[in-house]
Motif scaffolding. Structure first.
Motif: not given
Lengths: 308, 253
Positions: A45-56
């Motif tokens: 979940k957090t990986t997906l969110i972080n990718i969408i937001c540009g963090i990963i």
């Protein structure tokens, strides 16, 4: 203008450790909806969110935010998104007002004291605007995180477990804030461990496990499709085992044989209840009470994850 | 260009300095003043001139450089390390800003703070030692170039560091010895030939020599070479930072 505000196409993420965190994710988030993303710990979940937001960085795949590619057109894409991360991460020595103004500036917006006052008032933070963050309670700090995410007037808000560790009263208050934001047209993507939260708030629900989206559907449709209905009969006399005449039914004896549970599909025209009652009568099995129940979202979620 | 973001980072960093005024500005100015009192006013009067300049005057550029290098590195490294440490870096990474804008914000603030400290030390020195600046424009130029170059270096250090110990280790174990051995308190011409040659591998020699030239018109190495070395150092730092952001080294998985 398409109906989808976020389009995720064939998204994969393999960490440098070799862990495959996301596997071929395809997901569309509708404009203005409240989407709940459920999944056990480590599901992605957090990986997906972080990718969408540009963090990963993703390993492969594409994300479009309101039509903007989140890597090629990162300025346009990111300026539409606000993120409330799972952890409370703030500069503890800053004041509430300063840190919220900083967030607005960081997202390229000119100072707007009136708007910031409005946000802080809505989150009951205005009285604390000159307080240093280290003097605030955990719940108040979480509100500050939301204020920071809203500071640049985002169209999309990611809430990564926003009510984790928050008391019941504050949780209810946060749910009300989410409803207000949704009414204002903000698309909200929520990850949570509290299934009750998703059950109360979400328009649609997605379940992710082992980096894969297992199911995405409207909340009601999901509960109808995957939920089970049960008929609970409280027997007058306890039973040790079911008679042969009832073997064709999905029956179970519970509570030392004092209760009988019949699981049926509520979608079918013939639920089999009438026949079952007739058979019980023929077998001289008397009951003094009966009630039906429907599976909760939590049960649906647990069953889905167990199957994986 | 996201000017609001640059402004936000710059003033956020500057406000941290104002919040910790004693530690950020007063402390380095005071400790450097102690050098002026001891080596300049007290012991300096009993020592001979170097290249026609009194010892008290001679050590001023070196002592300013000592503070400037350490402050530039620690301000910039701390500025980017803290968001990593507290987790607030998520906000920088998710904001619509590019690496160049992030650097202008952080390195710009670190440079400003270091230049302020440098100027304050320069003014404080006047209380203890009577000196003149022969080439004020060059002096400002050296001050700015050195502060910005070493702030870039500090920024790299802050990204590389994964603990407070690592953050401190480079200024303490590398920069301070190089500055002391780079001609802060003596002219490298006073060293035996072998050590003179070896000292030329110390990059700080070029900074101190050039900076001293801007004060008194005397230098251990040619002033053009000094400027060239600073620019080369800056270029190397910029290249490393470009690579860091391209690869996401230690900031982005």
């Amino acid at each position: 203008m398409t109906n989808s505000i976020i389009q995720i196409n064939s998204l994969n993420k393999i960490y440098s450790s070799g862990l495959s965190a996301l596997k071929d994710i395809n997901l569309n988030i509708k404009r203005g909806e409240l989407f709940a993303l459920l999944g056990p710990n480590g599901a992605g979940k957090t990986t997906l969110i972080n990718i969408i937001c540009g963090i990963i960085n993703p390993t492969s795949g594409q994300i479009l935010i309101d039509g903007w590619d989140n890597i090629k057109a990162f300025r346009e894409a990111r300026s539409l998104v606000g993120l409330v991360p799972q952890e409370i991460s703030t500069d503890m020595f800053e004041t509430v007002l300063h840190t919220v103004n900083f967030s607005r500036g960081l997202f390229g917006k000119a100072p707007a004291p009136d708007y910031i006052e409005q946000v802080l008032c809505a989150l009951s933070l205005w009285e604390k605007k000159d307080n240093k963050l280290l003097t605030l309670s955990g719940g108040m700090k979480r509100r500050v995180m939301i204020a920071k995410a809203l500071a640049h007037e985002p169209k999309i808000l990611f809430l990564d477990e926003p009510t984790a560790g928050v008391d019941v009263e504050l949780r209810q208050d946060m749910w009300n804030r989410m409803k207000d934001l949704k009414d204002q047209g903000v698309t909200i993507i929520l990850t949570t461990h509290y299934i009750e939260e998703a059950e109360q708030m979400a328009d649609r629900i997605g379940v992710i496990d082992h980096g894969q989206i297992i199911v995405v559907d409207e909340k009601e449709a999901l509960m109808k499709k995957l939920g089970k209905k049960q008929l609970l009969l409280t027997l007058q006399m306890p039973m040790q085992q079911l008679p042969d005449s009832l073997k064709g039914y999905e029956l179970e004896l519970i509570h030392d044989g004092n209760e009988m549970v019949y699981t049926f599909n509520s979608q079918q025209v013939d639920t089999g209840i009438a026949q079952l009652l007739k058979k019980l009568d023929e077998a001289d099995i008397a009951f003094r009470d009966m009630k039906t129940s429907e599976s909760s979202l939590e049960e649906i979620f647990v069953n889905l994850v167990k199957k994986q | 260009m996201n000017l609001h973001a640059i402004k936000a980072i710059y003033f956020f960093e500057m406000s941290r300095t104002l919040r910790t005024l004693m530690q950020s500005i007063a402390s380095p100015v005071l400790s450097t003043s102690l050098y002026f009192i001891v080596f300049g006013a007290a012991i300096g009067s009993r020592m001979g001139d170097i290249d026609g300049v009194s010892y008290g005057e001679f050590i001023i550029p070196g002592l300013i450089m000592l503070s400037l290098l350490n402050e530039s590195i620690s301000n910039a490294s701390f500025g980017i390390y803290m968001p990593k440490f507290t987790g607030t870096i998520y906000e920088l990474l998710s904001a619509p800003i590019n690496a160049f804008e992030i650097i202008i914000g952080f390195v710009g603030a670190a440079t400003t703070k270091s230049v302020i400290i440098g100027v304050l030390i320069l003014l404080t020195a006047k209380l203890f030692v009577d000196y003149e600046v022969t080439h004020p424009v060059y002096m400002c130029c050296f001050l700015f170039l050195t502060a910005s170059s070493f702030s870039l270096f500090g920024f790299i250090l802050g990204i590389w560091a994964d603990s407070f110990e690592r953050l401190q280790i480079v200024p303490m174990m590398i920069i301070t010895p190089l500055t002391f051995l780079g001609g802060s308190f003596y002219s490298i011409k006073m060293l035996p030939e072998f050590w003179q040659t070896l000292t030329l591998f110390n990059p700080v020699v070029y900074l101190i020599s050039g900076f001293r030239w801007s004060f008194y018109g005397i230098a251990d190495v040619n002033v053009g070479v000094s400027l060239f070395m600073i620019l080369i150092f800056k270029l190397i730092c910029l290249t490393v930072i470009y690579w860091i952001f391209k690869k996401g080294y230690r900031i982005k998985e």
